[in-house]
Motif scaffolding. Structure first.
Motif, PDB file in Angstrom:
ATOM      1  N   SER A 281     -14.351  -5.154  -3.549  1.00  0.00           N
ATOM      2  CA  SER A 281     -13.099  -5.498  -2.879  1.00  0.00           C
ATOM      3  C   SER A 281     -13.153  -5.131  -1.394  1.00  0.00           C
ATOM      4  O   SER A 281     -13.830  -4.172  -0.999  1.00  0.00           O
ATOM      5  N   VAL A 282     -12.406  -5.896  -0.589  1.00  0.00           N
ATOM      6  CA  VAL A 282     -12.432  -5.694   0.866  1.00  0.00           C
ATOM      7  C   VAL A 282     -11.588  -4.471   1.242  1.00  0.00           C
ATOM      8  O   VAL A 282     -10.684  -4.065   0.510  1.00  0.00           O
ATOM      9  N   PRO A 283     -11.887  -3.866   2.377  1.00  0.00           N
ATOM     10  CA  PRO A 283     -11.085  -2.739   2.867  1.00  0.00           C
ATOM     11  C   PRO A 283      -9.601  -3.099   2.929  1.00  0.00           C
ATOM     12  O   PRO A 283      -9.238  -4.241   3.258  1.00  0.00           O
ATOM     13  N   THR A 284      -8.758  -2.121   2.614  1.00  0.00           N
ATOM     14  CA  THR A 284      -7.330  -2.380   2.439  1.00  0.00           C
ATOM     15  C   THR A 284      -6.498  -1.346   3.181  1.00  0.00           C
ATOM     16  O   THR A 284      -6.745  -0.146   3.080  1.00  0.00           O
ATOM     17  N   LEU A 285      -5.502  -1.835   3.914  1.00  0.00           N
ATOM     18  CA  LEU A 285      -4.507  -0.965   4.541  1.00  0.00           C
ATOM     19  C   LEU A 285      -3.192  -1.164   3.800  1.00  0.00           C
ATOM     20  O   LEU A 285      -2.683  -2.285   3.702  1.00  0.00           O
ATOM     21  N   ILE A 286      -2.641  -0.067   3.280  1.00  0.00           N
ATOM     22  CA  ILE A 286      -1.373  -0.093   2.541  1.00  0.00           C
ATOM     23  C   ILE A 286      -0.317   0.603   3.389  1.00  0.00           C
ATOM     24  O   ILE A 286      -0.549   1.697   3.903  1.00  0.00           O
ATOM     25  N   ILE A 287       0.863  -0.026   3.517  1.00  0.00           N
ATOM     26  CA  ILE A 287       1.966   0.559   4.290  1.00  0.00           C
ATOM     27  C   ILE A 287       3.238   0.455   3.454  1.00  0.00           C
ATOM     28  O   ILE A 287       3.609  -0.641   3.027  1.00  0.00           O
ATOM     29  N   HIS A 288       3.903   1.597   3.210  1.00  0.00           N
ATOM     30  CA  HIS A 288       5.063   1.570   2.317  1.00  0.00           C
ATOM     31  C   HIS A 288       6.035   2.681   2.691  1.00  0.00           C
ATOM     32  O   HIS A 288       5.635   3.784   3.059  1.00  0.00           O
ATOM     33  N   VAL A 295      10.857  -2.781  -3.753  1.00  0.00           N
ATOM     34  CA  VAL A 295       9.508  -2.686  -4.319  1.00  0.00           C
ATOM     35  C   VAL A 295       9.173  -1.199  -4.408  1.00  0.00           C
ATOM     36  O   VAL A 295       9.070  -0.517  -3.388  1.00  0.00           O
ATOM     37  N   ALA A 296       9.011  -0.704  -5.611  1.00  0.00           N
ATOM     38  CA  ALA A 296       8.834   0.732  -5.832  1.00  0.00           C
ATOM     39  C   ALA A 296       7.596   1.268  -5.124  1.00  0.00           C
ATOM     40  O   ALA A 296       6.550   0.616  -5.077  1.00  0.00           O
ATOM     41  N   TYR A 297       7.742   2.462  -4.567  1.00  0.00           N
ATOM     42  CA  TYR A 297       6.642   3.190  -3.915  1.00  0.00           C
ATOM     43  C   TYR A 297       5.445   3.332  -4.859  1.00  0.00           C
ATOM     44  O   TYR A 297       4.288   3.376  -4.427  1.00  0.00           O
ATOM     45  N   GLU A 298       5.717   3.386  -6.162  1.00  0.00           N
ATOM     46  CA  GLU A 298       4.684   3.581  -7.178  1.00  0.00           C
ATOM     47  C   GLU A 298       3.637   2.477  -7.147  1.00  0.00           C
ATOM     48  O   GLU A 298       2.462   2.703  -7.477  1.00  0.00           O
ATOM     49  N   HIS A 299       4.031   1.267  -6.751  1.00  0.00           N
ATOM     50  CA  HIS A 299       3.063   0.164  -6.644  1.00  0.00           C
ATOM     51  C   HIS A 299       1.911   0.559  -5.715  1.00  0.00           C
ATOM     52  O   HIS A 299       0.734   0.345  -6.034  1.00  0.00           O
ATOM     53  N   SER A 300       2.261   1.120  -4.567  1.00  0.00           N
ATOM     54  CA  SER A 300       1.242   1.486  -3.590  1.00  0.00           C
ATOM     55  C   SER A 300       0.423   2.682  -4.059  1.00  0.00           C
ATOM     56  O   SER A 300      -0.785   2.755  -3.791  1.00  0.00           O
ATOM     57  N   ARG A 301       1.062   3.614  -4.734  1.00  0.00           N
ATOM     58  CA  ARG A 301       0.304   4.762  -5.258  1.00  0.00           C
ATOM     59  C   ARG A 301      -0.730   4.291  -6.265  1.00  0.00           C
ATOM     60  O   ARG A 301      -1.892   4.731  -6.245  1.00  0.00           O
ATOM     61  N   ARG A 302      -0.332   3.386  -7.144  1.00  0.00           N
ATOM     62  CA  ARG A 302      -1.252   2.863  -8.155  1.00  0.00           C
ATOM     63  C   ARG A 302      -2.397   2.086  -7.516  1.00  0.00           C
ATOM     64  O   ARG A 302      -3.556   2.212  -7.922  1.00  0.00           O
ATOM     65  N   TRP A 316      -3.568   4.588   3.007  1.00  0.00           N
ATOM     66  CA  TRP A 316      -2.176   4.383   2.616  1.00  0.00           C
ATOM     67  C   TRP A 316      -1.286   5.107   3.625  1.00  0.00           C
ATOM     68  O   TRP A 316      -1.251   6.329   3.647  1.00  0.00           O
ATOM     69  N   LEU A 317      -0.602   4.348   4.474  1.00  0.00           N
ATOM     70  CA  LEU A 317       0.345   4.915   5.423  1.00  0.00           C
ATOM     71  C   LEU A 317       1.676   5.112   4.704  1.00  0.00           C
ATOM     72  O   LEU A 317       2.368   4.149   4.376  1.00  0.00           O
ATOM     73  N   GLN A 318       2.028   6.368   4.469  1.00  0.00           N
ATOM     74  CA  GLN A 318       3.251   6.716   3.749  1.00  0.00           C
ATOM     75  C   GLN A 318       4.338   7.107   4.749  1.00  0.00           C
ATOM     76  O   GLN A 318       4.148   7.995   5.561  1.00  0.00           O
ATOM     77  N   LEU A 319       5.475   6.414   4.665  1.00  0.00           N
ATOM     78  CA  LEU A 319       6.602   6.658   5.558  1.00  0.00           C
ATOM     79  C   LEU A 319       7.785   7.116   4.701  1.00  0.00           C
ATOM     80  O   LEU A 319       8.550   6.282   4.206  1.00  0.00           O
ATOM     81  N   PRO A 320       7.951   8.411   4.504  1.00  0.00           N
ATOM     82  CA  PRO A 320       8.923   8.929   3.524  1.00  0.00           C
ATOM     83  C   PRO A 320      10.360   8.482   3.753  1.00  0.00           C
ATOM     84  O   PRO A 320      11.121   8.354   2.797  1.00  0.00           O
ATOM     85  N   TRP A 321      10.765   8.239   4.990  1.00  0.00           N
ATOM     86  CA  TRP A 321      12.153   7.889   5.295  1.00  0.00           C
ATOM     87  C   TRP A 321      12.415   6.383   5.246  1.00  0.00           C
ATOM     88  O   TRP A 321      13.567   5.948   5.196  1.00  0.00           O
ATOM     89  N   ALA A 322      11.377   5.568   5.275  1.00  0.00           N
ATOM     90  CA  ALA A 322      11.521   4.134   5.533  1.00  0.00           C
ATOM     91  C   ALA A 322      11.951   3.365   4.292  1.00  0.00           C
ATOM     92  O   ALA A 322      11.634   3.719   3.162  1.00  0.00           O
ATOM     93  N   THR A 323      12.648   2.265   4.521  1.00  0.00           N
ATOM     94  CA  THR A 323      13.113   1.401   3.448  1.00  0.00           C
ATOM     95  C   THR A 323      12.370   0.062   3.507  1.00  0.00           C
ATOM     96  O   THR A 323      11.489  -0.140   4.351  1.00  0.00           O
ATOM     97  N   HIS A 324      12.711  -0.837   2.614  1.00  0.00           N
ATOM     98  CA  HIS A 324      12.081  -2.155   2.560  1.00  0.00           C
ATOM     99  C   HIS A 324      12.379  -2.914   3.860  1.00  0.00           C
ATOM    100  O   HIS A 324      13.517  -2.979   4.306  1.00  0.00           O
ATOM    101  N   GLY A 325      11.336  -3.482   4.461  1.00  0.00           N
ATOM    102  CA  GLY A 325      11.518  -4.255   5.687  1.00  0.00           C
ATOM    103  C   GLY A 325      11.721  -3.411   6.925  1.00  0.00           C
ATOM    104  O   GLY A 325      12.227  -3.901   7.937  1.00  0.00           O
TER     105      GLY A 325
END
Length: 350
Positions: A281-288, A295-302, A316-325
């Motif tokens: 699989s190709v390199p992946t950047l996840i932002i949530h 879309v549950a945060y759990e999707h990105s954790r999995r 995986w860039l985790q933004l604890p305060w941020a919401t969808h969009g």
């Protein structure tokens, strides 16, 4: 939208709150209670800014380390801007002109893309952007500010339209991505595209499409994928639906996947990007965002865990305060960090 305003445009609400606090100098009734409430409000509104500073402290080093062996050594790259600066909160989001091109014709419809030409000369890497909208709405004009910034940073950008549910079902959008890639390759000379350097980028439902295409479409030149708060595990997502007052997530998925899970479980499994992760699989950047209720945060954790198990370079860039969009405001706390992460990811991969 209200959640985005509070978390990403907090300075506006802070200004209003300060004005109300100042009025307490003349209005004596409930003065102590009102002042205390105002101070607490300002502190809460400042939290995203404080947290953005903290997340941004080691962001460049963390991203460089995650993709160290994907391209040139990390030490050869120098960032043109910091992950987060307070002054940038007051800047306007960038804009750029684009041209609309028809990229595929089917017997029952035609599809177009918006092409943002790079400000750099010669053949340049191309970012293919896939919009969100629960697979049933939205279009290529969604959140164009990042497209503008990327084109101004030297990348060609193709923001595509795709066939929408419920009229069209999965895997139609992935087929559309493949058709868009074919078109871009065919016209690479005219559009000045380096076909050996293509990145897929998607938001929300578009991120599911981008991930699925990146992991299943066997075309040379796809170097990576950027996932903004996308559903990566459709089977798990069906088992834990969003609150009905927010969204009928099972109904949304049924429209896209031609039925509810008990009826067509194979469609849910087949449309889950996480099922196709492998060592190739190709390199992946996840932002949530941690406050995402669509879309549950759990999707990105999995997804992050599956990529880790297969040794796939990812961050995986985790933004604890941020919401969808949250990236609706490109210069907000979340918008600045995600834009920096995208830029640094592209530097490392390409």
């Amino acid at each position: 939208m209200l959640a985005i305003l509070v978390s990403e445009y907090g300075l506006l609400f802070i200004g209003v709150t300060v004005l109300v606090l100042l009025s307490g100098l003349w209005i004596k009734k409930y003065q102590v209670l009102g002042t205390a409430a105002g101070i607490i409000t300002v502190a809460l509104l400042l939290l995203p800014i404080v947290k953005a500073y903290n997340v941004g402290t080691n962001l460049k080093a963390d991203i460089d380390r995650a993709f160290l062996f994907c391209g040139k050594p990390a030490k050869t790259f120098s960032s043109a801007f910091k992950p987060f600066t307070f002054s940038k909160l007051f800047q306007k989001d960038p804009q750029s002109a684009f041209q609309t091109l028809k990229y595929v014709s089917y017997p029952d419809t035609s599809l177009t893309l918006d092409y943002y030409k790079s400000n750099a000369t010669g053949k340049r890497p191309c970012i293919v952007v896939i919009h969100g909208g629960s697979w049933s709405s939205g279009d290529s004009r969604q959140l164009p500010e990042l497209n503008a910034m990327l084109s101004q940073s030297g990348y060609q950008v193709a923001s595509i339209n795709y066939r929408l549910a419920p009229r069209w079902k999965s895997p139609a959008p992935v087929q559309d991505v493949k058709a868009a890639l074919t078109y871009l390759r065919k016209h690479a000379g005219q559009l000045q595209i380096d076909t050996g350097k293509i990145i897929l980028l998607g938001r929300s439902a578009g991120a599911q499409i981008a991930l699925l295409a990146a992991y299943t479409v066997k075309q040379q030149g796809i170097k990576g994928v950027i996932d903004f708060y996308g559903p990566a595990d459709m089977v798990w997502g069906y088992s834990v639906p969003a609150p009905k007052l927010i969204m009928d997530s099972r109904g949304v998925m049924a429209n896209y996947l031609d039925g509810y899970y008990p009826k067509v479980p194979q469609n849910y499994a087949g449309s889950s990007p996480i099922r196709y992760v492998s060592v190739q699989s190709v390199p992946t950047l996840i932002i949530h965002g941690g406050n995402d209720v669509l879309v549950a945060y759990e999707h990105s954790r999995r997804l992050s865990e599956k990529l880790k198990q297969n040794g796939v370079p990812h961050y995986w860039l985790q933004l604890p305060w941020a919401t969808h969009g949250f990236d609706h405001h490109l210069n907000g706390p979340g918008g600045q960090l995600s834009t920096f992460a995208v830029q640094q990811f592209l530097r490392q991969i390409l």
